[in-house]
Enzyme design. Sequence first.
Site, mmCIF file in Angstrom:
data_model
loop_
_atom_site.group_PDB
_atom_site.id
_atom_site.type_symbol
_atom_site.label_atom_id
_atom_site.label_comp_id
_atom_site.label_asym_id
_atom_site.label_seq_id
_atom_site.Cartn_x
_atom_site.Cartn_y
_atom_site.Cartn_z
ATOM 1 C CG ASP A 212 -1.579 0.883 1.826
ATOM 2 O OD1 ASP A 212 -2.728 1.436 0.881
ATOM 3 O OD2 ASP A 212 -1.689 2.106 2.165
ATOM 4 C CD GLU A 248 -1.669 2.782 -4.115
ATOM 5 O OE1 GLU A 248 -3.140 3.409 -4.265
ATOM 6 O OE2 GLU A 248 -1.290 2.879 -2.621
HETATM 7 C C1 AAO Z 1 -9.124 8.948 5.587
HETATM 8 C C2 AAO Z 1 -10.272 9.989 5.612
HETATM 9 C C3 AAO Z 1 -9.257 11.304 5.599
HETATM 10 C C4 AAO Z 1 -8.076 11.205 6.812
HETATM 11 C C5 AAO Z 1 -7.697 9.592 7.225
HETATM 12 C C6 AAO Z 1 -6.787 10.003 8.822
HETATM 13 O O1 AAO Z 1 -10.174 9.621 4.351
HETATM 14 O O2 AAO Z 1 -10.037 12.441 5.284
HETATM 15 O O3 AAO Z 1 -7.187 12.579 6.874
HETATM 16 O O4 AAO Z 1 -8.250 9.071 6.990
HETATM 17 O O5 AAO Z 1 -7.164 10.071 9.538
HETATM 18 C C7 AAO Z 1 -7.380 5.127 2.456
HETATM 19 C C8 AAO Z 1 -8.711 6.200 1.981
HETATM 20 C C9 AAO Z 1 -8.865 7.693 2.978
HETATM 21 C C10 AAO Z 1 -8.573 7.164 3.975
HETATM 22 C C11 AAO Z 1 -7.522 5.924 4.443
HETATM 23 C C12 AAO Z 1 -6.944 6.217 6.110
HETATM 24 O O6 AAO Z 1 -8.605 6.152 0.496
HETATM 25 O O7 AAO Z 1 -9.668 8.188 2.195
HETATM 26 O O8 AAO Z 1 -8.221 8.554 5.047
HETATM 27 O O9 AAO Z 1 -7.829 5.526 3.833
HETATM 28 O O10 AAO Z 1 -8.189 5.786 6.445
HETATM 29 C C13 AAO Z 1 -2.743 9.292 -2.758
HETATM 30 C C14 AAO Z 1 -2.382 7.646 -2.464
HETATM 31 C C15 AAO Z 1 -2.860 6.410 -2.344
HETATM 32 C C16 AAO Z 1 -4.327 6.144 -2.053
HETATM 33 C C17 AAO Z 1 -4.858 7.105 -2.462
HETATM 34 C C18 AAO Z 1 -6.106 6.889 -1.711
HETATM 35 O O11 AAO Z 1 -0.849 8.345 -3.098
HETATM 36 O O12 AAO Z 1 -1.419 5.423 -1.863
HETATM 37 O O13 AAO Z 1 -4.251 8.027 -2.299
HETATM 38 N N1 AAO Z 1 -4.669 4.853 -1.719
HETATM 39 C C19 AAO Z 1 -3.671 3.693 -1.074
HETATM 40 C C20 AAO Z 1 -5.231 2.444 -0.413
HETATM 41 C C21 AAO Z 1 -6.228 3.987 0.209
HETATM 42 C C22 AAO Z 1 -6.275 3.994 1.340
HETATM 43 C C23 AAO Z 1 -4.202 4.608 1.497
HETATM 44 C C24 AAO Z 1 -3.655 3.809 0.603
HETATM 45 C C25 AAO Z 1 -3.552 4.697 2.503
HETATM 46 O O14 AAO Z 1 -5.605 2.144 -1.871
HETATM 47 O O15 AAO Z 1 -7.248 2.598 0.049
HETATM 48 O O16 AAO Z 1 -6.725 5.321 1.257
HETATM 49 O O17 AAO Z 1 -3.386 3.660 3.922
HETATM 50 C C26 AAO Z 1 -3.243 11.707 -6.971
HETATM 51 C C27 AAO Z 1 -2.290 10.940 -6.559
HETATM 52 C C28 AAO Z 1 -1.895 10.066 -6.168
HETATM 53 C C29 AAO Z 1 -3.272 9.879 -4.942
HETATM 54 C C30 AAO Z 1 -4.505 10.585 -5.333
HETATM 55 C C31 AAO Z 1 -5.785 10.480 -4.258
HETATM 56 O O18 AAO Z 1 -4.091 11.030 -8.534
HETATM 57 O O19 AAO Z 1 -1.456 11.368 -7.445
HETATM 58 O O20 AAO Z 1 -1.017 9.577 -5.770
HETATM 59 O O21 AAO Z 1 -3.689 8.578 -3.983
HETATM 60 O O22 AAO Z 1 -3.897 12.472 -5.577
HETATM 61 O O23 AAO Z 1 -5.694 11.710 -3.246
HETATM 62 C C32 AAO Z 1 -5.817 12.940 -11.464
HETATM 63 C C33 AAO Z 1 -4.207 12.510 -11.802
HETATM 64 C C34 AAO Z 1 -3.525 11.975 -10.277
HETATM 65 C C35 AAO Z 1 -4.158 12.392 -9.480
HETATM 66 C C36 AAO Z 1 -6.629 12.187 -9.604
HETATM 67 C C37 AAO Z 1 -6.619 13.003 -7.750
HETATM 68 O O24 AAO Z 1 -6.562 11.534 -12.194
HETATM 69 O O25 AAO Z 1 -3.896 12.220 -12.337
HETATM 70 O O26 AAO Z 1 -2.732 11.546 -10.502
HETATM 71 O O27 AAO Z 1 -6.130 13.012 -10.129
HETATM 72 O O28 AAO Z 1 -8.269 12.168 -7.879
#
Ligand code: AAO
Length: 512
Positions: A212, A248
């Site tokens: 992850d 990931e």
């Molecule tokens: C939760 C709450 C938060 C709070 C946190 C702590 O939602 O508000 O602050 O708790 O209390 C999952 C959930 C999160 C959750 C977290 C912890 O999705 O909502 O937070 O558990 O409970 C990034 C990362 C990537 C991650 C993805 C969701 O790089 O690693 O965000 N995925 C993994 C897991 C996921 C998990 C975590 C990681 C954490 O699969 O389930 O989170 O363990 C850009 C960046 C990406 C980034 C995205 C989203 O993407 O490139 O790296 O992913 O933004 O922030 C276009 C762009 C594209 C961009 C996108 C944005 O398409 O081309 O690059 O727009 O939408």
Amino acid sequence: MKLLFVVTFLGISRAQYNPNVLPGRTSIVHLFEWRWGDIAAECERYLAPNGFGGVQVSPPTENVIITSPWRPWYERYQPISYKLCSRSGNEEEFRDMINRCNNVGVYIYVDVVINHMCGSGIPAGTNSTCGSFFSPGTREFPAVPYSAWDFNDGKCQTGSGGIENYGDAHQVRDCRLVSLLDLAQEKEYVRGKIADYLNYLIDIGVAGFRVDASKHMWPGDLQAIYSRLKNLNTSWFAEDAKAFIFQEVIDLGGEAIPASDYFGLGRVTEFKYGAKLGNVVRKWFGEKMVYLKSWGEGWSFMPSKYALVFVDNHDTQRGHGPGGASILTFWDARLYKVAVGFMLAHPYGFTRVMSSFHWPRYFENGKDINDWVGPPSNANGSTKPVTVNSDTTCGNDWICEHRWRQIRNMVTFRNVVDGEPFTNWWDNGSNQIAFSRGNKGFIIFNNDDWCMDVTLFTGLPAGTYCDVISGQKEDSQCSGIQIQVGSDGRANFKIVNTADDPFIAIHIQDKL
Ligand code: AAO
């Protein structure tokens, strides 16, 4: 120079791209949020008999219990310790699942959350799934133990302490991802704790890891951790087998960190795949199926040998992560089957099938405000079992896409055509396409708004084949459409554009 070469070589030789699936099995399924007991039963009763290679399981480690909102699925991405207890079950149940799945040749791939611990704003005294105490404010996780020394607080240069700009690689790796306390993997001690956790999983029989948030860790630190991993357990795997690693990394282009930073360490998730395929199958932005002729590296995806591919994952299906509205999911069942069918027929990448739960999706201003809703659960928060209906579908709000006839049969198709070349491409210049996989399988799609009636060279031996989309071979009959391949290898295909499933797939195993 010589030393550098040796180090690089060692690093690469440890890297693990081989999924460790049994020969003739080519896909894994993500049983998102399933309980360990249900996965064990599914391995025995369904996955093994239908040729699935393995299961990606949700994070098994102790996590924070979030009650506002009520028990979101994402609490499992906030570890408190590396004890194996979660809503999916305890350690005994986890080990029993591994034994039972391994014994029927369906291997387990664990989603490991090693970039961070829980959110910085969670109050001390909050409950966790094993009852271990922790204090985010003082960075204490005594059940590991981690303390204030083990986090990146001093290294992050942003005012907020969080990632503010994905264009800055240092921020992405040294600052907090959505406020999650960021572990310092450069520390010997932290590396050791993480490696111990992964090695314990290896000892009890897992076949690999989904790592992850890999993008948020330095490749050198990951390499240091991976280089400590033992070979897999020889009760089930070859003497020198290494853990399959898929990392990931979200890279749609245009950010500071490319997926290629991680190719030397293992496979990488190719997020362009689902985002682009969604556009093509939906026919958005001028995309057409005909353009799929050069699908894969021809679309500037990463080299196939490094790619882990999927149509949707647990994030993208609910608007977390990239791809937005283009991502196809079970909510768009008809087009979803087209996309998954294409993925499983096409040779690019190592394929992962998604298996989801239903949630009360509700859009406000284009955003699903219920994107947090956790798995089907009882009032006390415990996860509901996966029940199986008499028609083989799942109950209790489990979607079980992997049990949809079209998807299950395409998993078999991929097994049958494994290693065969992508040949005999045909298209109508629009959204009707077809191709063979050597002389073992053939697939044809009609995603245009008009009927198709064509006679094409399939590459297959003459005979009567059962379409595995509308049915399959049952006893010595087809339960769906029959296709006659002539002695010249040609066959006629008719697909009306309003068909339930606008595609037909045949392979040599379902020949009468
Ligand atoms: C939760 C709450 C938060 C709070 C946190 C702590 O939602 O508000 O602050 O708790 O209390 C999952 C959930 C999160 C959750 C977290 C912890 O999705 O909502 O937070 O558990 O409970 C990034 C990362 C990537 C991650 C993805 C969701 O790089 O690693 O965000 N995925 C993994 C897991 C996921 C998990 C975590 C990681 C954490 O699969 O389930 O989170 O363990 C850009 C960046 C990406 C980034 C995205 C989203 O993407 O490139 O790296 O992913 O933004 O922030 C276009 C762009 C594209 C961009 C996108 C944005 O398409 O081309 O690059 O727009 O939408």
